[in-house]
Design a protein around this motif. Structure first.
Motif, mmCIF file in Angstrom:
data_model
loop_
_atom_site.group_PDB
_atom_site.id
_atom_site.type_symbol
_atom_site.label_atom_id
_atom_site.label_comp_id
_atom_site.label_asym_id
_atom_site.label_seq_id
_atom_site.Cartn_x
_atom_site.Cartn_y
_atom_site.Cartn_z
ATOM 1 N N LYS A 22 0.829 -1.172 0.159
ATOM 2 C CA LYS A 22 -0.089 0.054 0.011
ATOM 3 C C LYS A 22 0.823 1.243 0.059
ATOM 4 O O LYS A 22 1.565 1.186 0.817
ATOM 5 N N LEU A 23 0.798 1.945 -0.833
ATOM 6 C CA LEU A 23 1.570 3.421 -1.022
ATOM 7 C C LEU A 23 0.889 4.550 -0.614
ATOM 8 O O LEU A 23 -0.368 4.611 -0.941
ATOM 9 N N ALA A 24 1.510 5.392 0.141
ATOM 10 C CA ALA A 24 0.963 6.708 0.348
ATOM 11 C C ALA A 24 1.298 7.678 -0.702
ATOM 12 O O ALA A 24 2.663 7.792 -0.984
ATOM 13 N N THR A 25 0.297 7.989 -1.558
ATOM 14 C CA THR A 25 0.704 8.835 -2.619
ATOM 15 C C THR A 25 -0.370 10.113 -2.500
ATOM 16 O O THR A 25 -1.325 10.334 -1.931
ATOM 17 N N ASP A 26 -0.080 11.344 -3.262
ATOM 18 C CA ASP A 26 -0.562 12.301 -3.511
ATOM 19 C C ASP A 26 -0.874 12.477 -5.135
ATOM 20 O O ASP A 26 -0.004 12.188 -6.011
ATOM 21 N N GLY A 31 -4.400 10.579 -13.538
ATOM 22 C CA GLY A 31 -3.939 9.318 -13.686
ATOM 23 C C GLY A 31 -2.395 9.018 -13.185
ATOM 24 O O GLY A 31 -2.026 7.979 -13.324
ATOM 25 N N TRP A 32 -2.135 9.992 -12.772
ATOM 26 C CA TRP A 32 -0.535 10.176 -11.914
ATOM 27 C C TRP A 32 -0.608 10.331 -10.595
ATOM 28 O O TRP A 32 -1.331 11.454 -10.254
ATOM 29 N N ASN A 33 0.295 9.784 -9.814
ATOM 30 C CA ASN A 33 0.223 9.793 -8.209
ATOM 31 C C ASN A 33 1.971 9.929 -7.774
ATOM 32 O O ASN A 33 2.658 9.266 -8.472
ATOM 33 N N VAL A 34 2.033 11.006 -7.139
ATOM 34 C CA VAL A 34 3.541 11.222 -6.340
ATOM 35 C C VAL A 34 3.808 10.278 -5.291
ATOM 36 O O VAL A 34 2.912 10.309 -4.278
ATOM 37 N N ILE A 35 4.796 9.661 -5.126
ATOM 38 C CA ILE A 35 5.317 8.804 -4.153
ATOM 39 C C ILE A 35 6.507 9.638 -3.568
ATOM 40 O O ILE A 35 7.546 10.202 -4.163
ATOM 41 N N LEU A 36 6.640 9.669 -2.266
ATOM 42 C CA LEU A 36 7.713 10.105 -1.416
ATOM 43 C C LEU A 36 9.113 9.552 -1.951
ATOM 44 O O LEU A 36 9.090 8.475 -2.052
ATOM 45 N N PRO A 37 10.259 10.365 -2.011
ATOM 46 C CA PRO A 37 11.603 9.684 -2.153
ATOM 47 C C PRO A 37 11.986 8.517 -1.291
ATOM 48 O O PRO A 37 12.440 7.522 -1.736
ATOM 49 N N GLU A 38 11.603 8.656 -0.043
ATOM 50 C CA GLU A 38 11.890 7.652 0.923
ATOM 51 C C GLU A 38 11.077 6.255 0.774
ATOM 52 O O GLU A 38 11.563 5.357 0.984
ATOM 53 N N ASP A 39 9.837 6.553 -0.054
ATOM 54 C CA ASP A 39 8.918 5.573 -0.234
ATOM 55 C C ASP A 39 9.411 4.632 -1.413
ATOM 56 O O ASP A 39 9.131 3.501 -1.860
#
Length: 174
Positions: A22-26, A31-39
């Motif tokens: 499960k990813l924490a995204t914004d 159609g595109w979500n940003v993932i944190l660099p540490e994730d």
């Protein structure tokens, strides 16, 4: 929206991942979500431990964008870049951001790397996963553009002389 920086990864909103990841995204753009660099590192390790792969396909396109703030310019450039990415590319990583500040706006140049996410190691990346071809950069003429074509240099000087003499005759100087 989170601040976009180098090494951020964006994934398709409807991407198939292993069930327990499960990813924490914004949301960034439709159609595109940003993932944190540490994730991003965490995602890669978790996928490998479950027999999945995150495969860098090729070097991605470079696009520019402008905005009133640096983040608006980066987002604009990234939106232009994502338009060149094929529908079957699952993720992109922001490789490089060049930012230039002008008195009333910012100019950002963004390069991304497309990634393919797949189950198992032996499957090839399908051709449809490759990014769309982008047009090559246009070359600029050298400073003395008549230098490579000496036969035109004399014609240009003759035309220039004709224009100068015709302007003089129109003004009643000749």
């Amino acid at each position: 929206m989170r601040k976009i920086a180098e090494l951020n990864m964006l994934v398709r909103a409807r991407i198939e991942l292993p069930v327990d990841i499960k990813l924490a995204t914004d949301e960034f753009r439709e159609g595109w979500n940003v993932i944190l660099p540490e994730d991003t590192g965490w995602l890669e390790r978790k996928m490998q431990s479950r027999g999945w792969n995150l495969i860098k396909i090729c070097d991605g396109p470079l696009k520019s964008g402008v905005g009133e703030t640096s983040q608006e310019a980066i987002a604009s450039a990234l939106k232009h870049t994502l338009r060149l990415i094929g529908k079957n590319v699952h993720a992109v990583e922001v490789e490089k951001i060049n930012l230039t500040a002008y008195p009333w706006f910012f100019l950002a140049r963004v390069t991304v790397h497309p990634y393919w996410i797949q189950k198992a190691t032996g499957l090839p990346v399908p051709d449809r996963a490759l990014p769309l071809a982008h047009s090559p950069r246009r070359r600029r003429l050298p400073h003395k553009s008549d230098a490579p074509y000496p036969e035109f240099a004399s014609a240009i000087s003759q035309i220039r002389q004709m224009l100068i003499s015709s302007q003089g005759s129109e003004n009643g100087l000749l």
